[in-house]
Design a protein around this motif. Structure first.
Motif, short mmCIF file in Angstrom:
data_model
loop_
_atom_site.label_atom_id
_atom_site.label_comp_id
_atom_site.label_asym_id
_atom_site.label_seq_id
_atom_site.Cartn_x
_atom_site.Cartn_y
_atom_site.Cartn_z
N VAL A 213 0.96 -1.15 0.05
CA VAL A 213 0.06 0.09 0.08
C VAL A 213 0.82 1.20 0.02
O VAL A 213 1.76 1.32 0.97
N GLN A 214 0.69 2.09 -1.12
CA GLN A 214 1.31 3.27 -1.05
C GLN A 214 0.91 4.66 -0.52
O GLN A 214 -0.47 4.41 -0.11
N THR A 215 1.31 5.43 -0.36
CA THR A 215 0.52 6.93 0.14
C THR A 215 -0.41 7.30 -0.95
O THR A 215 -0.30 7.12 -2.15
N VAL A 216 -1.46 8.27 -0.44
CA VAL A 216 -2.14 8.86 -1.62
C VAL A 216 -1.63 10.24 -2.18
O VAL A 216 -2.26 10.85 -2.83
N ARG A 217 -0.21 10.26 -1.73
CA ARG A 217 0.56 11.53 -2.18
C ARG A 217 0.90 11.24 -3.71
O ARG A 217 1.17 9.94 -3.87
N GLU A 383 -6.92 -5.00 2.70
CA GLU A 383 -8.24 -4.85 3.11
C GLU A 383 -8.29 -3.51 3.89
O GLU A 383 -9.36 -2.65 3.81
N LEU A 384 -7.27 -3.04 4.67
CA LEU A 384 -7.34 -1.81 5.61
C LEU A 384 -7.33 -0.76 4.67
O LEU A 384 -7.74 0.43 4.83
N ALA A 385 -6.52 -0.88 3.42
CA ALA A 385 -6.49 0.27 2.49
C ALA A 385 -7.87 0.66 2.09
O ALA A 385 -8.12 1.70 1.67
N LYS A 386 -8.71 -0.24 1.77
CA LYS A 386 -10.15 -0.12 1.54
C LYS A 386 -11.01 0.86 2.53
O LYS A 386 -11.75 1.79 2.17
N LEU A 387 -10.42 0.86 3.72
CA LEU A 387 -10.99 1.62 4.80
C LEU A 387 -10.47 3.07 4.61
O LEU A 387 -11.07 4.18 4.85
N ARG A 388 -9.04 3.04 4.21
CA ARG A 388 -8.51 4.40 4.02
C ARG A 388 -9.35 5.11 2.68
O ARG A 388 -9.48 6.57 2.93
N ASP A 389 -9.57 4.22 1.95
CA ASP A 389 -10.23 5.05 0.68
C ASP A 389 -11.72 5.54 1.06
O ASP A 389 -12.22 6.34 0.56
N LYS A 390 -12.18 4.82 2.10
CA LYS A 390 -13.90 5.24 2.37
C LYS A 390 -13.68 6.13 3.52
O LYS A 390 -14.80 6.97 3.38
N PHE A 391 -12.60 6.45 4.40
CA PHE A 391 -12.83 7.11 5.42
C PHE A 391 -11.89 8.38 5.31
O PHE A 391 -10.55 8.03 5.22
N ARG A 398 0.11 1.65 6.01
CA ARG A 398 1.31 1.03 5.34
C ARG A 398 1.79 0.08 6.37
O ARG A 398 1.37 -0.54 7.28
N GLY A 399 2.94 -0.52 5.49
CA GLY A 399 3.82 -1.44 6.45
C GLY A 399 4.10 -2.67 5.66
O GLY A 399 3.93 -2.57 4.18
#
Length: 479
Positions: A213-217, A383-391, A398-399
């Motif tokens: 998972v990369q940053t949204v930057r 799966e956690l990246a999907k939460l980043r995209d939602k919230f 990361r990690g």
């Protein structure tokens, strides 16, 4: 954040089954335990949660409280329970050794110290083949600093801002997180340099780090070119040119920062930094206290993910699955510098520790835990990246492997840390639903997920669903 938030989660996540039945709790009442804690245990030893947990028993990835309630442990005793709570193989090994020999000082030979030294060093690349066994990570980093100074005959050591390398008066100079810094003299000869944090730092893009998972930057870097890395290396050179003498003792870094919330550097950074340090006569120290023993998944040691070989490696936490042990591994030449005078450690390398350490290595191999870290960790990150995209409040996920950070923000554009009281509510909600996670970061804004390496994809699904529910509830509260 004031918008009307419509919840899509109505049913509480279902905890995966577990066939282990804990013993009945038979010690003091909760109220008496709390009173003793307040009166007789140092207030510096703080408890987590508004109502502190009274834990009674553990089995693999599960913990049970005094009332028999079960929790999925995603923090592993602060990244320490590597193969699982009370892992049968490790438990059996220590029980056997307890009946044979508890302690004899390392001035005598006993079988387990030689057996373990050979086993551990066989897992490290040449020339890292000499081990000094200690009792804790702070002690290991303390000794690594000492050896670096003895060997190079230089004094100054560099660490990253945001680093945690221990709380001893010596190692505290390397630790660079404000709340850990007490107002006493420490850190003489220690300098910090800018942390190459590609999410929170001034530079960073969408392909900087070694993570699924990369940053949204966004960035305009091409293959093999990282502008953020170039900028952070310039800052590192600036530290060398302005804060350091012409020759230095060394540089210490975690392959992924632990206490600061699984912060990762640009992929090529450590390789270039190591070269600059060695040009100044310094040695390079890799603090593997949290990243070692297969936790990153793709490699057994965190430094291998950066394509470097350090001069000194420090190990603790997962090395003993919760048993107090640690180690410094280095080259024969650097090890010899400590042998010029006496240096002694009463408990380091005792028979119990060495037997536990060997059993942990066996369990990692036999249970395929490095592979499990890669498989389950990658799955969970995505799966956690999907939460980043939602919230909007989930700024960064990361990690690598089972070393994961979720950084909470007021909004993705500003990257301002989410207020502590809001993070605490989400964190408490997760606990109430049966999931224990850690906290970290300079502003205590990052959730730390670093479970025993035996967790399953079903456990990951449950955890993600719990975090999802906690985030939904939070959005309802603030709407």
């Amino acid at each position: 954040r004031q918008q009307k938030w419509k919840s899509t989660v109505s049913v509480q996540a279902k905890m995966p089954p577990c066939n282990f039945v804990p013993e009945k709790y038979q010690s003091y009442s909760y109220e008496r335990m709390l009173k003793i804690r307040e009166q007789n245990v140092s207030p510096a030893l703080r408890t987590f949660y508004k109502k502190p947990l009274l834990l009674h028993q553990g089995y693999m990835q599960w913990l049970f409280d005094y009332e028999g309630r079960r929790y999925l442990d995603l923090f592993a005793g602060i990244v320490t329970v590597s193969v699982g709570h009370c892992h049968p193989k490790v438990t059996m090994a220590i029980q056997k050794q307890l009946a044979r020999l508890w302690h004899t000082t390392n001035i005598y030979m006993h079988p387990s110290i030689q057996e373990y030294a050979e086993k551990l060093t066989s897992l490290l690349p040449d020339p890292l083949k000499v081990v000094y066994l200690t009792n804790s990570g702070s002690e290991a980093n303390d000794l690594a600093m000492f050896m670096a100074r003895l060997y190079t005959r230089n004094f100054d050591i560099i660490s990253f801002r945001g680093a945690y390398h221990g709380g001893s008066p010596y190692a505290l100079g390397l630790t660079s997180i404000g709340p850990y810094k007490h107002g006493v003299a420490n850190g003489f000869g220690c300098s910090t340099t800018m942390l190459p944090d590609v999410f929170r730092g001034p530079w960073g893009g969408s392909n900087c780090r070694d993570s699924p998972v990369q940053t949204v930057r966004k960035c305009s870097c091409s293959e093999g070119v990282c502008h953020a890395n170039d900028q952070y290396i310039e800052q590192f050179k600036d530290t060398l040119n302005t804060c350091m003498p012409k020759t230095i003792a060394g540089f210490i870094s975690e392959p992924i920062q632990g206490v600061n919330g699984a912060v990762q550097y640009p992929k090529g950074f450590l390789k270039e930094a190591y070269k600059l340090v060695r040009e100044r006569g310094g040695v390079c120290i890799s603090d593997e206290v949290q990243t070692g023993f297969g936790r990153t998944g793709s490699h057994f040691w965190g430094f291998q993910t950066h394509g470097v070989v350090p001069d000194i490696v420090t190990l603790a936490k997962g090395i003993g699955n919760g048993f107090p042990m640690a180690a410094v591994v280095t080259t024969k030449e650097i090890a010899n510098s400590l042998a010029q005078n006496l240096h002694f450690n009463t408990f380091g390398g005792n028979p119990l520790a060495c037997v536990v350490g060997a059993a942990v290595l066996d369990a990692i191999e036999e249970d395929h835990l490095q592979k499990n870290s890669e498989d389950v960790g990658t799955y969970m990150l995505l799966e956690l990246a999907k939460l980043r995209d939602k919230f909007e409040i989930v700024g960064d996920v990361r990690g690598k492997g089972l070393m994961i950070g979720i950084e909470m923000v007021t909004d993705k554009d500003s990257r301002h840390p989410l207020p502590t009281e809001e993070i605490s509510e989400i964190w408490e909600d997760c606990k109430d639903m049966g999931v224990l996670i850690g906290r970290g970061g300079l502003y205590n804004q990052t959730f730390r997920i670093k479970p025993p390496m035996c967790i399953t994809k079903k456990d990951a699904d449950f955890a993600v669903e719990v975090i999802h529910t906690a985030l939904e509830r939070h959005m309802e509260r603030v709407a």
